[in-house]
Scaffold this motif. Sequence first.
Motif, PDB file in Angstrom:
ATOM      1  N   MET A 194     -54.499  37.546  10.130  1.00 19.39           N
ATOM      2  CA  MET A 194     -55.215  36.313  10.371  1.00 19.39           C
ATOM      3  C   MET A 194     -56.496  36.243   9.532  1.00 19.39           C
ATOM      4  O   MET A 194     -56.829  35.194   9.007  1.00 19.39           O
ATOM      5  CB  MET A 194     -55.535  36.204  11.866  1.00 19.39           C
ATOM      6  CG  MET A 194     -56.107  34.892  12.262  1.00 19.39           C
ATOM      7  SD  MET A 194     -54.883  33.610  11.997  1.00 19.39           S
ATOM      8  CE  MET A 194     -55.674  32.245  12.717  1.00 19.39           C
ATOM      9  N   GLN A 195     -57.197  37.375   9.429  1.00 22.67           N
ATOM     10  CA  GLN A 195     -58.418  37.409   8.632  1.00 22.67           C
ATOM     11  C   GLN A 195     -58.111  37.185   7.153  1.00 22.67           C
ATOM     12  O   GLN A 195     -58.884  36.538   6.450  1.00 22.67           O
ATOM     13  CB  GLN A 195     -59.134  38.741   8.815  1.00 22.67           C
ATOM     14  CG  GLN A 195     -59.738  38.920  10.185  1.00 22.67           C
ATOM     15  CD  GLN A 195     -60.344  40.301  10.355  1.00 22.67           C
ATOM     16  OE1 GLN A 195     -60.107  41.201   9.551  1.00 22.67           O
ATOM     17  NE2 GLN A 195     -61.124  40.470  11.413  1.00 22.67           N
ATOM     18  N   SER A 243     -58.458  33.828   2.440  1.00 20.54           N
ATOM     19  CA  SER A 243     -57.738  33.177   1.338  1.00 20.54           C
ATOM     20  C   SER A 243     -58.032  31.680   1.300  1.00 20.54           C
ATOM     21  O   SER A 243     -58.215  31.099   0.224  1.00 20.54           O
ATOM     22  CB  SER A 243     -56.234  33.396   1.477  1.00 20.54           C
ATOM     23  OG  SER A 243     -55.934  34.759   1.420  1.00 20.54           O
ATOM     24  N   LEU A 244     -58.072  31.044   2.466  1.00 27.35           N
ATOM     25  CA  LEU A 244     -58.385  29.616   2.512  1.00 27.35           C
ATOM     26  C   LEU A 244     -59.810  29.335   2.030  1.00 27.35           C
ATOM     27  O   LEU A 244     -60.048  28.364   1.308  1.00 27.35           O
ATOM     28  CB  LEU A 244     -58.192  29.069   3.925  1.00 27.35           C
ATOM     29  CG  LEU A 244     -56.736  28.915   4.381  1.00 27.35           C
ATOM     30  CD1 LEU A 244     -56.690  28.489   5.845  1.00 27.35           C
ATOM     31  CD2 LEU A 244     -56.013  27.917   3.508  1.00 27.35           C
ATOM     32  N   ALA A 304     -63.381  27.246  -2.178  1.00 26.27           N
ATOM     33  CA  ALA A 304     -64.489  27.470  -3.108  1.00 26.27           C
ATOM     34  C   ALA A 304     -64.034  27.282  -4.550  1.00 26.27           C
ATOM     35  O   ALA A 304     -64.755  26.707  -5.372  1.00 26.27           O
ATOM     36  CB  ALA A 304     -65.057  28.874  -2.909  1.00 26.27           C
ATOM     37  N   SER A 305     -62.839  27.726  -4.872  1.00 25.37           N
ATOM     38  CA  SER A 305     -62.309  27.562  -6.228  1.00 25.37           C
ATOM     39  C   SER A 305     -62.090  26.094  -6.559  1.00 25.37           C
ATOM     40  O   SER A 305     -62.419  25.641  -7.655  1.00 25.37           O
ATOM     41  CB  SER A 305     -60.989  28.322  -6.373  1.00 25.37           C
ATOM     42  OG  SER A 305     -61.178  29.685  -6.131  1.00 25.37           O
ATOM     43  N   VAL A 306     -61.547  25.344  -5.622  1.00 22.56           N
ATOM     44  CA  VAL A 306     -61.316  23.916  -5.841  1.00 22.56           C
ATOM     45  C   VAL A 306     -62.654  23.192  -6.015  1.00 22.56           C
ATOM     46  O   VAL A 306     -62.798  22.336  -6.885  1.00 22.56           O
ATOM     47  CB  VAL A 306     -60.492  23.305  -4.684  1.00 22.56           C
ATOM     48  CG1 VAL A 306     -60.476  21.791  -4.742  1.00 22.56           C
ATOM     49  CG2 VAL A 306     -59.076  23.856  -4.706  1.00 22.56           C
TER      50      VAL A 306
END
Length: 93
Positions: free
Chosen positions: A1-2, A7-8, A13-15
Amino acid sequence: MQNLIASLLLLLASVYLLLKYMPKATKNRIKIYFQSLHPALVPVLDGLSKQSDGCGSGCGGCASNNTASNNHCSKPQSPEQTIKLIKNLPAQK
């Protein structure tokens, strides 16, 4: 879950960085594409494009567009600057 949450966050942040430093023409093409998919995204996409316009938007607008809203981007009027020399104070003991 972490791992999923991390990852999200990394994806978001990348987007964000990608949209911030993307050229304005490419942003407009992406905006038009998503508007055709889902018209309710129009206000959100307009807000994103207004927030990121400026010197770092990659549009080159600062050099060619000196409006009142872009005063923070304008270049200095003269290339010469005054330099004040400050003497070093003796070290306090």
